[in-house]
Design a protein around this motif. Sequence first.
Motif, PDB file in Angstrom:
ATOM      1  N   UNK A 183       0.815  -1.219   0.000  1.00  0.00           N
ATOM      2  CA  UNK A 183       0.000   0.000   0.000  1.00  0.00           C
ATOM      3  C   UNK A 183       0.847   1.268   0.000  1.00  0.00           C
ATOM      4  N   UNK A 184       2.150   1.143   0.288  1.00  0.00           N
ATOM      5  CA  UNK A 184       3.002   2.328   0.366  1.00  0.00           C
ATOM      6  C   UNK A 184       2.972   3.087  -0.965  1.00  0.00           C
ATOM      7  N   UNK A 185       2.552   4.357  -0.921  1.00  0.00           N
ATOM      8  CA  UNK A 185       2.496   5.174  -2.121  1.00  0.00           C
ATOM      9  C   UNK A 185       1.241   4.984  -2.948  1.00  0.00           C
ATOM     10  N   UNK A 186       0.386   4.037  -2.562  1.00  0.00           N
ATOM     11  CA  UNK A 186      -0.860   3.816  -3.293  1.00  0.00           C
ATOM     12  C   UNK A 186      -2.028   4.461  -2.555  1.00  0.00           C
ATOM     13  N   UNK A 187      -2.991   4.954  -3.319  1.00  0.00           N
ATOM     14  CA  UNK A 187      -4.229   5.430  -2.712  1.00  0.00           C
ATOM     15  C   UNK A 187      -5.395   4.612  -3.254  1.00  0.00           C
ATOM     16  N   UNK A 188      -6.611   5.015  -2.929  1.00  0.00           N
ATOM     17  CA  UNK A 188      -7.790   4.235  -3.311  1.00  0.00           C
ATOM     18  C   UNK A 188      -7.943   4.158  -4.826  1.00  0.00           C
ATOM     19  N   UNK A 189      -7.671   5.251  -5.527  1.00  0.00           N
ATOM     20  CA  UNK A 189      -7.778   5.231  -6.984  1.00  0.00           C
ATOM     21  C   UNK A 189      -6.794   4.229  -7.585  1.00  0.00           C
ATOM     22  N   UNK A 190      -5.595   4.136  -7.036  1.00  0.00           N
ATOM     23  CA  UNK A 190      -4.625   3.152  -7.514  1.00  0.00           C
ATOM     24  C   UNK A 190      -5.179   1.734  -7.389  1.00  0.00           C
ATOM     25  N   UNK A 191      -5.765   1.424  -6.235  1.00  0.00           N
ATOM     26  CA  UNK A 191      -6.306   0.076  -6.022  1.00  0.00           C
ATOM     27  C   UNK A 191      -7.420  -0.234  -7.013  1.00  0.00           C
ATOM     28  N   UNK A 192      -8.280   0.738  -7.248  1.00  0.00           N
ATOM     29  CA  UNK A 192      -9.390   0.501  -8.176  1.00  0.00           C
ATOM     30  C   UNK A 192      -8.901   0.341  -9.613  1.00  0.00           C
ATOM     31  N   UNK A 193      -7.913   1.137  -9.994  1.00  0.00           N
ATOM     32  CA  UNK A 193      -7.384   1.040 -11.355  1.00  0.00           C
ATOM     33  C   UNK A 193      -6.616  -0.259 -11.561  1.00  0.00           C
ATOM     34  N   UNK A 194      -5.952  -0.748 -10.517  1.00  0.00           N
ATOM     35  CA  UNK A 194      -5.182  -1.992 -10.623  1.00  0.00           C
ATOM     36  C   UNK A 194      -6.070  -3.229 -10.509  1.00  0.00           C
ATOM     37  N   UNK A 195      -7.301  -3.033 -10.051  1.00  0.00           N
ATOM     38  CA  UNK A 195      -8.240  -4.159  -9.897  1.00  0.00           C
ATOM     39  C   UNK A 195      -9.564  -3.792 -10.569  1.00  0.00           C
TER      40      UNK A 195
END
Length: 342
Positions: A95-107
């Motif tokens: 999660x370091x350096x990732x936010x919620x938008x990152x998680x949604x875009x990666x999944x």
Amino acid sequence: YEFDLADSGITYTAGDALAVLPVNDPELVSAILACLDLDGALAAEESTLFETVLKTREIRTPGKDLIAAVAEASPDGGLADIVRRDDRDALDSFLWGRDILDLLEENPSARFTADELLGLLRPLQSRQYSISSSPLASPDRIHLTVASVRHSPEPGARSHGGVCSTYLSDRIADGDLTGIWLQPNNAFSVPEDADRPVIMVGPGTGIAPFRGFLHERAEAGATGGNWLFFGDQHRATDYIYEDELTDLEEKGVLTKLSLAFSRDQAEKVYVQTRMREEAEELYRWLEDGAYFYVCGDASRMAKDVETALLDVIAEQSGGSENAALEYLATLKKEKRYVRDVY
């Protein structure tokens, strides 16, 4: 930053903290809703979905409910594997350096309705900052010293920003109203005895309460000495309040100033380096009844400063490590060793 207290009725003491309730970055809100194909104009919680997320939900740091939901929706993804293994260290690293938008875009298989999204997002919390002013010098305004948090996971990637620090720097203008309230910190204040010397260790924005302490001591006519340890990476760009500290030195308010700019030479120099270099005088101040204050990063700086302090005590007293620990315990008991760390 300066907050005009106007008719708020807020009164404060040097050493207190101020809670600021931020508003999210509207561009990030729009990007999250677009990623989920959600219409921000939908009705939600007495407002629209967009306004509700903007003002009441945490959208930078993913919470455990959202992480679990994303992992369940993408069982073959790397996040799901970490969640199954229940590996906290691996999750923190992921999660370091990732936010919620990152998680949604990666999944991309993770899709939620508006109600589901609101249920998965944590409430937006206030952020607390040490006050960097004194009511004796600034009774109608509260000053904060805030570093704007901005970073990109890699060159050219979307910029990430701190929720409240970028709210203050980018999304609120002079004269705007914002939600604030006082967080008293009775345990972190200048000595009642104005003759007592104080030693303050506050690198970076950790200087905040000590700026308030110095103004408080100056206005109160305190006769005790004031010694500040301050540092950051580069003197040319990171020496905040340089002119003010120089002026306080010239006026005799700041008795001693020990600076440590870690990246201005080949060998890294930190505030704890300066403490060890000034060991004899530092110990003499403690023996003369000085109060020792620390403000700033709890994970590394505060621990390193305490280690340096114990080394100074052991070296200068000629005692053992256990004797130094007992000396420090006495300082704590007498409320002469005080920390405001986060």
